[in-house]
Write a protein that holds these residues in place. Sequence first.
Motif, PDB file in Angstrom:
ATOM      1  N   THR A   2       4.873   7.888 -11.984  1.00  0.00           N
ATOM      2  CA  THR A   2       3.657   7.137 -11.703  1.00  0.00           C
ATOM      3  C   THR A   2       4.017   5.884 -10.920  1.00  0.00           C
ATOM      4  O   THR A   2       4.861   5.101 -11.349  1.00  0.00           O
ATOM      5  N   ALA A   3       3.381   5.710  -9.772  1.00  0.00           N
ATOM      6  CA  ALA A   3       3.634   4.551  -8.915  1.00  0.00           C
ATOM      7  C   ALA A   3       2.396   3.659  -8.916  1.00  0.00           C
ATOM      8  O   ALA A   3       1.312   4.089  -8.515  1.00  0.00           O
ATOM      9  N   LEU A   4       2.556   2.433  -9.399  1.00  0.00           N
ATOM     10  CA  LEU A   4       1.478   1.443  -9.359  1.00  0.00           C
ATOM     11  C   LEU A   4       1.577   0.709  -8.033  1.00  0.00           C
ATOM     12  O   LEU A   4       2.525  -0.044  -7.795  1.00  0.00           O
ATOM     13  N   THR A   5       0.617   0.927  -7.161  1.00  0.00           N
ATOM     14  CA  THR A   5       0.644   0.374  -5.812  1.00  0.00           C
ATOM     15  C   THR A   5      -0.543  -0.562  -5.604  1.00  0.00           C
ATOM     16  O   THR A   5      -1.520  -0.541  -6.361  1.00  0.00           O
ATOM     17  N   LEU A   6      -0.469  -1.398  -4.564  1.00  0.00           N
ATOM     18  CA  LEU A   6      -1.582  -2.297  -4.259  1.00  0.00           C
ATOM     19  C   LEU A   6      -2.749  -1.539  -3.629  1.00  0.00           C
ATOM     20  O   LEU A   6      -3.885  -2.013  -3.668  1.00  0.00           O
ATOM     21  N   GLU A   7      -2.458  -0.403  -3.050  1.00  0.00           N
ATOM     22  CA  GLU A   7      -3.499   0.477  -2.516  1.00  0.00           C
ATOM     23  C   GLU A   7      -2.975   1.896  -2.590  1.00  0.00           C
ATOM     24  O   GLU A   7      -1.839   2.155  -2.199  1.00  0.00           O
ATOM     25  N   SER A   8      -3.783   2.800  -3.111  1.00  0.00           N
ATOM     26  CA  SER A   8      -3.329   4.177  -3.272  1.00  0.00           C
ATOM     27  C   SER A   8      -3.980   5.076  -2.237  1.00  0.00           C
ATOM     28  O   SER A   8      -5.005   4.738  -1.642  1.00  0.00           O
ATOM     29  N   PRO A  58       0.838  -1.212   0.000  1.00  0.00           N
ATOM     30  CA  PRO A  58       0.000   0.000   0.000  1.00  0.00           C
ATOM     31  C   PRO A  58       0.866   1.253   0.000  1.00  0.00           C
ATOM     32  O   PRO A  58       1.939   1.294   0.602  1.00  0.00           O
ATOM     33  N   ALA A  59       0.382   2.287  -0.670  1.00  0.00           N
ATOM     34  CA  ALA A  59       1.149   3.531  -0.764  1.00  0.00           C
ATOM     35  C   ALA A  59       1.436   4.125   0.607  1.00  0.00           C
ATOM     36  O   ALA A  59       2.433   4.830   0.786  1.00  0.00           O
ATOM     37  N   TRP A  60       0.570   3.850   1.592  1.00  0.00           N
ATOM     38  CA  TRP A  60       0.791   4.372   2.934  1.00  0.00           C
ATOM     39  C   TRP A  60       2.129   3.911   3.499  1.00  0.00           C
ATOM     40  O   TRP A  60       2.726   4.604   4.332  1.00  0.00           O
ATOM     41  N   ASP A  61       2.614   2.753   3.054  1.00  0.00           N
ATOM     42  CA  ASP A  61       3.896   2.244   3.552  1.00  0.00           C
ATOM     43  C   ASP A  61       5.088   3.040   3.030  1.00  0.00           C
ATOM     44  O   ASP A  61       6.212   2.851   3.490  1.00  0.00           O
ATOM     45  N   GLY A 103       6.575   2.937   7.988  1.00  0.00           N
ATOM     46  CA  GLY A 103       6.754   3.237   6.579  1.00  0.00           C
ATOM     47  C   GLY A 103       8.015   4.007   6.271  1.00  0.00           C
ATOM     48  O   GLY A 103       8.758   4.434   7.155  1.00  0.00           O
ATOM     49  N   THR A 104       8.255   4.155   4.978  1.00  0.00           N
ATOM     50  CA  THR A 104       9.382   4.930   4.496  1.00  0.00           C
ATOM     51  C   THR A 104       8.848   6.206   3.847  1.00  0.00           C
ATOM     52  O   THR A 104       7.640   6.421   3.773  1.00  0.00           O
ATOM     53  N   SER A 105       9.745   7.032   3.360  1.00  0.00           N
ATOM     54  CA  SER A 105       9.342   8.339   2.810  1.00  0.00           C
ATOM     55  C   SER A 105       9.525   8.415   1.301  1.00  0.00           C
ATOM     56  O   SER A 105       9.584   9.514   0.740  1.00  0.00           O
ATOM     57  N   PHE A 106       9.584   7.260   0.626  1.00  0.00           N
ATOM     58  CA  PHE A 106       9.872   7.239  -0.808  1.00  0.00           C
ATOM     59  C   PHE A 106       8.929   8.167  -1.584  1.00  0.00           C
ATOM     60  O   PHE A 106       9.376   9.000  -2.387  1.00  0.00           O
TER      61      PHE A 106
END
Length: 437
Positions: A202-208, A173-176, A189-192
Amino acid sequence: MASTSTVTTLTIFFFFFFIELTVSQQISTVDSECTGRWIHIRTLPSRFNLDLLSTCNHYPHTDDLCPYLANHGLGPKTHTRTRSWYRTDPLLLELIFHRRILEYPCLTPDPNLASAVYLPYYAGIDSLRYLYGSDVNSSADHGSDLLSFLTQDSPEIWSRRSGHDHFLVMARPAWDFSQPLTVDPPIWGTSFLERPEFFNLTALTLESRFWPWQEQAVPYPTSFHPHSLPFLESWIRRVRRSRRTSLMLFAGGGGTSSTPNIRRSIRLECTNVTETEPETSSEKIKTCDFVDCSNGICEHDPIRFMRPMLQSSFCLQPPGDTPTRKATFDGIIAGCIPVFFEDQTAKMQYGWHLPEEEFSEFSVTIAKEDVVFRGVRIADVLMSIPKEEVARMRERVIEMMPRVMYRRHGASMGLMNKKDAVDIAIDGVLQKISSRG
């Protein structure tokens, strides 16, 4: 003797080396079909991808990933004779996507011809050392090495559009990846994704999340990865003829606390119902079935939940630690109509794969507040839906199935003509980049 994980990693390494060398030497001949669709795969040092697989059993507080590297990230087969079912770990979506994009027909070795640049960086796997490691840099440093490479090695590729044409897959998930840079150590989480330099990619994440332009959710990978059209069609026939002997199913964990929440309400409703409800004058169905997936016991074992899903008309999809669920896509693969309790679980997430304007055609939404605080029984809502409408919804779910599955790499041409989750994600990325001008 080399370990199994080492052999698997070496096999993957030599495959990627060979295929990327081939891509670098030729351009697809179907130029007219590739106009505006060319993709360049950025060559990254192996520390950004394949080296991360060689330490697959070194990450603390997470399962040993080594067994699931098999079949280029699809994992080991569920049984020896299957051609479609694997024990897939969602964290390896980055590897699965990398393998699949190498089959994309519009690849170019020339970044100047490309409409999009793919970064084969395994961000989710790399994040494990920032999330859990004891002797690591600050989580705020996640992405600094990649940024240094992109701005120093052929910097013109990155700078020509300030990263607007770059994309990558992040199998968490993007929250991570969204802790503020100023919070160190972070709560989680990290700060990427909070690095200003990455705001354009563009970041394809499992949850945005819902406000950043750069994020787009893609389906969690299920265990179903057919390699040919006959295998997909065979599975669809099985889904259609499956007897739905349960009205609804919940496959998951949680719900055991005394604090009111939707999982607790679902669990209470399912466990307290012992009677059956008539479907016709001669047949009865179970009101609710429950598959306890606590402590991750279902994660790599689709046999535990797939048969019950095939036997249920509706699959309940409550939010958990985060709004989204892999089980949403497991249920679709089983032809089980999803029941959502908040829009953030899917409607506001997977617009490319599950179009928002079509949601009512293949799913049911019941506000979680109505269930938790107003005494609404889920079974009553579902039983009120006419049988003809349930049949239509199931057909729409079956139609959605190819859109959310990740077919096996090297699939037959017939199956390749049906767009799957990767194809739709690539189309979405190209459109998203093009819209930025």
